[in-house]
Scaffold this motif. Structure first.
Motif, PDB file in Angstrom:
ATOM      1  N   ASP A   2      -3.910  -8.281  -2.562  1.00 27.50           N
ATOM      2  CA  ASP A   2      -3.936  -6.924  -3.151  1.00 27.50           C
ATOM      3  C   ASP A   2      -2.450  -6.226  -3.592  1.00 27.50           C
ATOM      4  O   ASP A   2      -2.464  -5.927  -4.799  1.00 27.50           O
ATOM      5  CB  ASP A   2      -4.473  -5.867  -2.077  1.00 27.50           C
ATOM      6  CG  ASP A   2      -5.779  -6.266  -1.526  1.00 27.50           C
ATOM      7  OD1 ASP A   2      -6.657  -6.681  -2.283  1.00 27.50           O
ATOM      8  OD2 ASP A   2      -6.012  -5.726  -0.328  1.00 27.50           O
ATOM      9  N   ALA A   3      -1.730  -6.404  -3.002  1.00 23.68           N
ATOM     10  CA  ALA A   3      -0.288  -6.055  -3.537  1.00 23.68           C
ATOM     11  C   ALA A   3       0.072  -6.986  -4.892  1.00 23.68           C
ATOM     12  O   ALA A   3       0.737  -6.215  -5.782  1.00 23.68           O
ATOM     13  CB  ALA A   3       0.962  -6.398  -2.513  1.00 23.68           C
ATOM     14  N   ASP A  48       0.685  -1.304  -0.063  1.00 24.10           N
ATOM     15  CA  ASP A  48      -0.117  -0.040  -0.057  1.00 24.10           C
ATOM     16  C   ASP A  48       0.806   1.289   0.013  1.00 24.10           C
ATOM     17  O   ASP A  48       2.005   1.434   0.622  1.00 24.10           O
ATOM     18  CB  ASP A  48      -0.932   0.093   1.033  1.00 24.10           C
ATOM     19  CG  ASP A  48      -1.860  -1.095   1.338  1.00 24.10           C
ATOM     20  OD1 ASP A  48      -2.216  -1.850   0.192  1.00 24.10           O
ATOM     21  OD2 ASP A  48      -2.519  -1.315   2.337  1.00 24.10           O
ATOM     22  N   GLU A  49       0.399   2.225  -0.929  1.00 23.54           N
ATOM     23  CA  GLU A  49       1.151   3.548  -0.907  1.00 23.54           C
ATOM     24  C   GLU A  49       2.449   3.465  -1.191  1.00 23.54           C
ATOM     25  O   GLU A  49       3.395   4.276  -0.728  1.00 23.54           O
ATOM     26  CB  GLU A  49       1.098   4.116   0.420  1.00 23.54           C
ATOM     27  CG  GLU A  49      -0.401   4.246   0.874  1.00 23.54           C
ATOM     28  CD  GLU A  49      -1.222   5.384   0.262  1.00 23.54           C
ATOM     29  OE1 GLU A  49      -0.653   6.491  -0.238  1.00 23.54           O
ATOM     30  OE2 GLU A  49      -2.478   5.275   0.444  1.00 23.54           O
TER      31      GLU A  49
END
Length: 165
Positions: A64-65, A34-35
């Protein structure tokens, strides 16, 4: 594309890197999280030819990654001996670089989970393996990382020790 090792004398040969990957039980999978923060997660695995196989839940940070960026690295530590009187460690480790994805094909997914099961439970009867796989099948995701580059390194003291023997 991949950097050459700066300390070439400490570089492990590919055969030794593969031996280490084949015999260890866990490593750290590194992804772009994330980010843009790195996301590194300890995980069990199996080496199957030029592929690393992992199992996972169907959702979460790791999934997700992977959906965001398929580039990954995987690190396994083979040895980490603290030598306090020398203010160092005698280490040996391997890093695999490659692309990771979710296995969608049901037959390939089944084959991969069988390979994982055999690594971690080699003495279990096939009926028990089948029952466990069936019990967890719906919640199971299989990930495959195709190895594009392997890099292994050991402490200079280990290089020198093996030369003396």
């Amino acid at each position: 594309m991949f950097r050459e090792m700066r300390r070439k004398r400490q570089q492990l040969k590919e055969k030794e890197c593969r031996r280490i990957l084949a015999c260890r039980s866990a490593g750290v999978l590194a992804l772009s999280g994330d980010e843009g923060y790195p996301y590194a997660v300890p995980i069990s695995y199996v080496l199957d030819g030029d592929t690393l196989i992992f199992h996972s839940a169907k959702s979460g940070h790791k999934i997700d990654a992977i959906r965001h960026c398929d580039k990954a690295s995987f690190c396994v530590i083979d040895q980490d001996e603290i030598v306090p009187e020398r203010f160092t460690t005698y280490f040996r480790s391997v890093i695999a670089f490659g692309r990771i994805g979710i296995v969608e094909d049901e037959k390939e997914k089944r084959r991969a989970i069988e390979v994982l099961a055999r690594k971690y439970s080699p003495q279990q009867p096939q009926a028990d393996v089948d029952m466990e796989i069936e019990k967890t099948w719906k919640a199971l995701t299989i990930l495959e990382m195709k190895i594009e580059h392997l890099s292994g390194k050991e402490a200079i003291e280990l290089v020198n020790r093996f030369k003396e023997n």
